[in-house]
Motif scaffolding. Structure first.
Motif, PDB file in Angstrom:
ATOM      1  N   ILE A   1      -4.549  -3.475   0.482  1.00 17.36           N
ATOM      2  CA  ILE A   1      -3.330  -3.205  -0.274  1.00 17.36           C
ATOM      3  C   ILE A   1      -2.285  -2.523   0.604  1.00 17.36           C
ATOM      4  O   ILE A   1      -1.091  -2.497   0.267  1.00 17.36           O
ATOM      5  CB  ILE A   1      -3.637  -2.357  -1.531  1.00 17.36           C
TER       6      ILE A   1
ATOM      7  N   ASN B   1      -8.587  -9.705  -0.613  1.00 12.63           N
ATOM      8  CA  ASN B   1      -8.272  -9.147  -1.922  1.00 12.63           C
ATOM      9  C   ASN B   1      -7.206 -10.015  -2.587  1.00 12.63           C
ATOM     10  O   ASN B   1      -6.055 -10.053  -2.148  1.00 12.63           O
ATOM     11  CB  ASN B   1      -7.779  -7.700  -1.759  1.00 12.63           C
ATOM     12  N   LYS B   2      -7.581 -10.723  -3.634  1.00 12.79           N
ATOM     13  CA  LYS B   2      -6.671 -11.687  -4.265  1.00 12.79           C
ATOM     14  C   LYS B   2      -5.434 -11.014  -4.827  1.00 12.79           C
ATOM     15  O   LYS B   2      -4.315 -11.532  -4.719  1.00 12.79           O
ATOM     16  CB  LYS B   2      -7.412 -12.443  -5.378  1.00 12.79           C
ATOM     17  N   GLU B   3      -5.625  -9.832  -5.439  1.00 18.15           N
ATOM     18  CA  GLU B   3      -4.484  -9.112  -6.003  1.00 18.15           C
ATOM     19  C   GLU B   3      -3.506  -8.711  -4.901  1.00 18.15           C
ATOM     20  O   GLU B   3      -2.286  -8.875  -5.042  1.00 18.15           O
ATOM     21  CB  GLU B   3      -4.951  -7.858  -6.748  1.00 18.15           C
ATOM     22  N   ALA B   4      -4.027  -8.221  -3.788  1.00 14.33           N
ATOM     23  CA  ALA B   4      -3.167  -7.839  -2.659  1.00 14.33           C
ATOM     24  C   ALA B   4      -2.453  -9.057  -2.099  1.00 14.33           C
ATOM     25  O   ALA B   4      -1.267  -8.993  -1.759  1.00 14.33           O
ATOM     26  CB  ALA B   4      -4.000  -7.158  -1.581  1.00 14.33           C
TER      27      ALA B   4
ATOM     28  N   ASN C   1      -1.621 -11.831  -3.679  1.00  9.53           N
ATOM     29  CA  ASN C   1      -0.580 -12.257  -4.622  1.00  9.53           C
ATOM     30  C   ASN C   1       0.651 -11.356  -4.539  1.00  9.53           C
ATOM     31  O   ASN C   1       1.792 -11.831  -4.538  1.00  9.53           O
ATOM     32  CB  ASN C   1      -1.124 -12.269  -6.050  1.00  9.53           C
ATOM     33  N   LYS C   2       0.416 -10.049  -4.455  1.00  8.90           N
ATOM     34  CA  LYS C   2       1.534  -9.103  -4.380  1.00  8.90           C
ATOM     35  C   LYS C   2       2.285  -9.248  -3.063  1.00  8.90           C
ATOM     36  O   LYS C   2       3.518  -9.183  -3.030  1.00  8.90           O
ATOM     37  CB  LYS C   2       1.025  -7.664  -4.545  1.00  8.90           C
TER      38      LYS C   2
END
Length: 280
Positions: free
Chosen positions: A92, A52-55, A57-58
């Motif tokens: 996440i 998961n790219k968003e996860a 990055n965060k």
């Protein structure tokens, strides 16, 4: 592996031999190095890649401020949860749990311990997740020299309950789901002036139904409603009290969540309640 972005002396985003960006961590792994330099593999203690790219990055942003030992604690607890729960967890959770542990430890060292009003409800309705939370608290207390309680175990359990959902719309609802379950259970208890055998199969079935029912309420979804009018009328006469109790739940949900329970929902609630109280 080559450094793509140094986060601090102990972590970097690096490109591996397959051209994939991964997070590498280890004491001094980037000390004295710059973008494009090779990573000393001997210093790498941990690598992480989240699909998961968003996860990803965060989590990368989080690593800048969170101590390495707390990141390792979080990973240990997540691995424990995967084995204990036997469920696929949304990635996440790496972000949410690591951040939560970091802040919980910081609060504890500042003498701030938060209470969780739904602690025992989480423990009853999500026993496996709560057990993971309790083990997590034990690990955190031992390694960080703090004294977190079962209140914190319930907060951690909620992160895993949320992570069990693949659908983003369903995440972060565990606390509200628990409130709905508790409220519905209390309506039934008050109506029939009773307590329940929480080890019974019918109680387990009832709570399981309420979990999914609460999810539908929060998502504004219904069963594919069929014409259950005739069957509902039969239940209304045969199980008058469970049906009347179900209508009280319908009123509560309508008033508090702007959600109208359909005839199918009312039918299933009536059936579960009738099983639960059949020996009264």
């Amino acid at each position: 592996m080559k450094i793509k972005r140094a986060l601090n002396n102990n972590a970097a985003i690096a490109t591996n031999h397959d051209g994939v960006d991964v997070l590498v961590m280890g004491p001094g792994v980037t000390f004295g190095k710059k973008t494009g330099d090779l990573i000393d593999i001997a210093k790498v203690e941990k690598t992480l890649f989240l699909k998961n790219k968003e996860a990803m990055n965060k989590f990368t942003d989080l690593v800048i401020d969170v101590p390495m030992d707390q990141i390792e604690i979080s990973e240990r607890i997540i691995n424990l949860a995967k084995m204990k729960l036997g469920k696929k967890l949304n990635e996440i959770v790496y972000v949410n749990l690591t951040d939560h542990i970091h802040m919980a430890v910081k609060r504890a060292k500042d003498g701030i311990l938060l209470s969780n009003p739904l602690k025992w409800d989480v423990a009853r309705f999500y026993a496996d997740e709560f057990a993971v939370g309790q083990k997590a608290v034990e690990v955190i207390n031992d390694s960080q020299s703090v004294n977190l309680s079962d209140d914190e175990a319930a907060f951690i359990a909620i992160h895993f309950i949320n992570a069990e959902s693949e659908n983003g719309a369903e995440q972060n609802q565990a606390y509200e789901i628990t409130k709905i379950i508790k409220a519905c259970e209390n309506i039934v208890k008050d109506y029939f002036h009773t307590e329940f055998d929480e080890q019974s199969l019918n109680y387990y079935r009832f709570i399981t139904h309420l979990k999914f029912f609460a999810q539908r309420v929060l998502q504004g979804k219904h069963y594919d409603d069929e014409d259950d009018t005739d069957l509902l009328e039969t239940l209304e006469h045969r199980y008058a009290k469970p049906y009347s109790c179900s209508k009280q739940i319908k009123q509560y949900i309508s008033e508090n969540y702007d959600f109208t329970i359909t005839s199918s929902e009312l039918l299933y609630l009536t059936v579960h309640i009738s099983r639960l109280v059949k020996n009264l």
